[in-house]
Design a protein around this motif. Structure first.
Motif, PDB file in Angstrom:
ATOM      1  N   LYS A 184      -2.164   1.712  -2.476  1.00  0.00           N
ATOM      2  CA  LYS A 184      -2.312   0.385  -3.058  1.00  0.00           C
ATOM      3  C   LYS A 184      -2.973   0.499  -4.428  1.00  0.00           C
ATOM      4  CE  LYS A 184      -2.986  -1.772   1.478  1.00  0.00           C
ATOM      5  NZ  LYS A 184      -3.909  -2.581   2.305  1.00  0.00           N
ATOM      6  N   SER A 185      -2.684  -0.477  -5.265  1.00  0.00           N
ATOM      7  CA  SER A 185      -3.346  -0.543  -6.562  1.00  0.00           C
ATOM      8  C   SER A 185      -4.784  -1.010  -6.379  1.00  0.00           C
ATOM      9  CB  SER A 185      -2.597  -1.498  -7.493  1.00  0.00           C
ATOM     10  OG  SER A 185      -2.651  -2.817  -6.986  1.00  0.00           O
ATOM     11  N   VAL A 186      -5.596  -0.793  -7.407  1.00  0.00           N
ATOM     12  CA  VAL A 186      -6.986  -1.231  -7.337  1.00  0.00           C
ATOM     13  C   VAL A 186      -7.059  -2.747  -7.171  1.00  0.00           C
ATOM     14  CG1 VAL A 186      -9.173  -1.333  -8.586  1.00  0.00           C
ATOM     15  CG2 VAL A 186      -7.776   0.730  -8.696  1.00  0.00           C
ATOM     16  N   ALA A 187      -6.178  -3.471  -7.859  1.00  0.00           N
ATOM     17  CA  ALA A 187      -6.158  -4.928  -7.738  1.00  0.00           C
ATOM     18  C   ALA A 187      -5.833  -5.366  -6.309  1.00  0.00           C
ATOM     19  CB  ALA A 187      -5.140  -5.524  -8.709  1.00  0.00           C
ATOM     20  N   ALA A 188      -4.894  -4.668  -5.660  1.00  0.00           N
ATOM     21  CA  ALA A 188      -4.534  -5.009  -4.282  1.00  0.00           C
ATOM     22  C   ALA A 188      -5.692  -4.723  -3.328  1.00  0.00           C
ATOM     23  CB  ALA A 188      -3.293  -4.227  -3.862  1.00  0.00           C
ATOM     24  N   ILE A 189      -6.406  -3.611  -3.540  1.00  0.00           N
ATOM     25  CA  ILE A 189      -7.554  -3.272  -2.688  1.00  0.00           C
ATOM     26  C   ILE A 189      -8.660  -4.304  -2.840  1.00  0.00           C
ATOM     27  CG2 ILE A 189      -9.352  -1.561  -2.290  1.00  0.00           C
ATOM     28  CD1 ILE A 189      -7.372   0.596  -3.126  1.00  0.00           C
TER      29      ILE A 189
END
Length: 411
Positions: free
Chosen positions: A135-140
């Protein structure tokens, strides 16, 4: 970060070297507000990679597993304020075991010693907790932020079931996965085993304490023998669906299921803390009495504040005098001639002391009412005889109609 840029040097001079300390000054600049807001979202999903520990707060920063120490269920003993930074536990580029022993227990020390110290790094750095999640940092960040503030989906059915506060709190903790099961304590490195304390050959997690333990299955089987049939479920999620459905069609049965699981867990705590596990019969009758009292209509204030129980009018049940034990017995017959005999012992406050019930085959309800009374000879215990008196109230309408007993209670 680029430490040599003009913006970096200006912000460090005004607001300090550590971005993650969350300190807000009066009238901060717009740039600092934006940076600080981003840091607030990033902080829960990042952890420190230790170099010298100078920037890492021992208790407020994430550097052990995925939580800060002040949010852990752990064993920490701090006598002096000399260990606020992780650098206080590092000597010559390695962990100082003597200082660790001064503050932490053995299990935590072993966990800390497994954390590498990157001496080649010029300073401590932040790294993502979930490195290979895909996952991307934004998704996390989104998952971490909004899962934490999501609506409590169990609140609606818990309210409809009219659970007592202590039982409602227990089920809220289950919904937040905060029950200290052996599996959770083992994950937190507080114990080194995960098995059920009652001897089940299974990991004690939330699903286990809700249904999979053999002891809980025995209690539910006993309730089925008492004609309290409960739906089948095998996990916490299945249990939520069952309770949500029962909250609309049969809240009493849903309340009974919640009470059984609560008392089983309470008995389990007695066992692991040196006490004795309650029997299935004790837990079953406590759960039944608890569920009945949850649907009370009010209080009989002129009779020692005894609880007015569910579907019992003031004229049909009154508490006995102070220090007495009262027993109510009754019998019922079904169309297939299957009869049930049941009774309950209560004290002067209406609290259940013991209960019994059994099945027979017969066609005459009057004879079964008499058998219900005669069965007390084998059920009265020695400790009951130590009460000031014993009153037997007969809920036997058929006997009264046939003239076999009078309208007054037998004492």
């Amino acid at each position: 970060m680029k430490p040599n840029t003009l913006l970096n040097r200006v912000l460090r001079a005004r607001y300090g070297d550590v971005l993650w300390n969350g300190i807000y000054r009066n009238n901060p600049s717009s740039t600092w507000k934006i940076i600080q807001n981003g840091a607030d979202f990033l902080f829960p999903v990042l952890r420190w990679s230790i170099s010298n520990g100078e920037y890492v707060d021992t208790f407020k920063d994430i550097w052990i597993l995925d939580k800060t120490l002040d949010k852990w269920s752990t064993f920490v003993s701090i006598i002096e304020n000399n260990y606020n930074k992780v650098s206080d536990f590092i000597t010559n580029g390695s962990w100082d075991i003597d200082k660790l022993k001064f503050c932490f227990g053995k299990l935590l020390i072993d966990l800390i010693l497994s954390i590498p110290i990157h001496s080649s790094q010029p300073e401590d750095k932040m790294e993502c907790i979930k490195k290979i999640s895909g996952k991307s940092v934004a998704a996390i960040i989104y998952e971490k932020k909004f899962n934490a503030i999501s609506e409590d989906e169990t609140y609606k059915w818990r309210k409809k079931l009219k659970l007592k506060p202590k039982i409602d709190m227990f089920w809220w903790r289950i919904s937040k996965n905060s029950i200290p099961t052996f599996a959770l304590l083992s994950y937190r490195r507080l114990i080194n085993h995960e098995g059920c304390p009652r001897g089940c050959l299974d990991t004690e997690n939330t699903d286990h304490i809700v249904r999979r333990c053999f002891f809980i299955n025995k209690v539910f089987k006993l309730l089925e023998e008492w004609n309290f049939g409960t739906p089948e479920f095998d996990s916490v999620e299945d249990c939520y669906q069952v309770l949500s459905r029962l909250a609309n069609i049969n809240p009493f049965l849903g309340n009974l299921i919640c009470s059984v699981i609560f008392y089983c867990y309470k008995s389990r705590n007695q066992l692991i803390h040196g006490g004795c596990d309650d029997s299935c019969y004790v837990i079953a009758y406590r759960a039944v009495i608890q569920s009945i009292s949850s649907f009370k209509n009010g209080l009989i204030r002129e009779n020692w504040n005894a609880n007015q129980l569910f579907k019992l009018s003031k004229s049909s049940w009154l508490p006995p005098p102070l220090g007495w034990i009262k027993v109510n017995v009754d019998a019922s017959i079904f169309l297939n001639n299957s009869t049930g005999i049941e009774g309950i012992f209560r004290d002067y406050k209406g609290r259940g002391l013991a209960a019994f019930g059994f099945h027979t085959i017969h066609w005459d309800i009057a004879q079964k009412e008499l058998l219900a009374i005669l069965s007390l000879r084998d059920l009265i215990k020695d400790w009951m005889l130590e009460a000031k008196g014993e009153m037997i109230i007969l809920n036997a309408e058929d006997l009264k109609k046939n003239g076999l007993v009078g309208d007054r209670a037998m004492t």
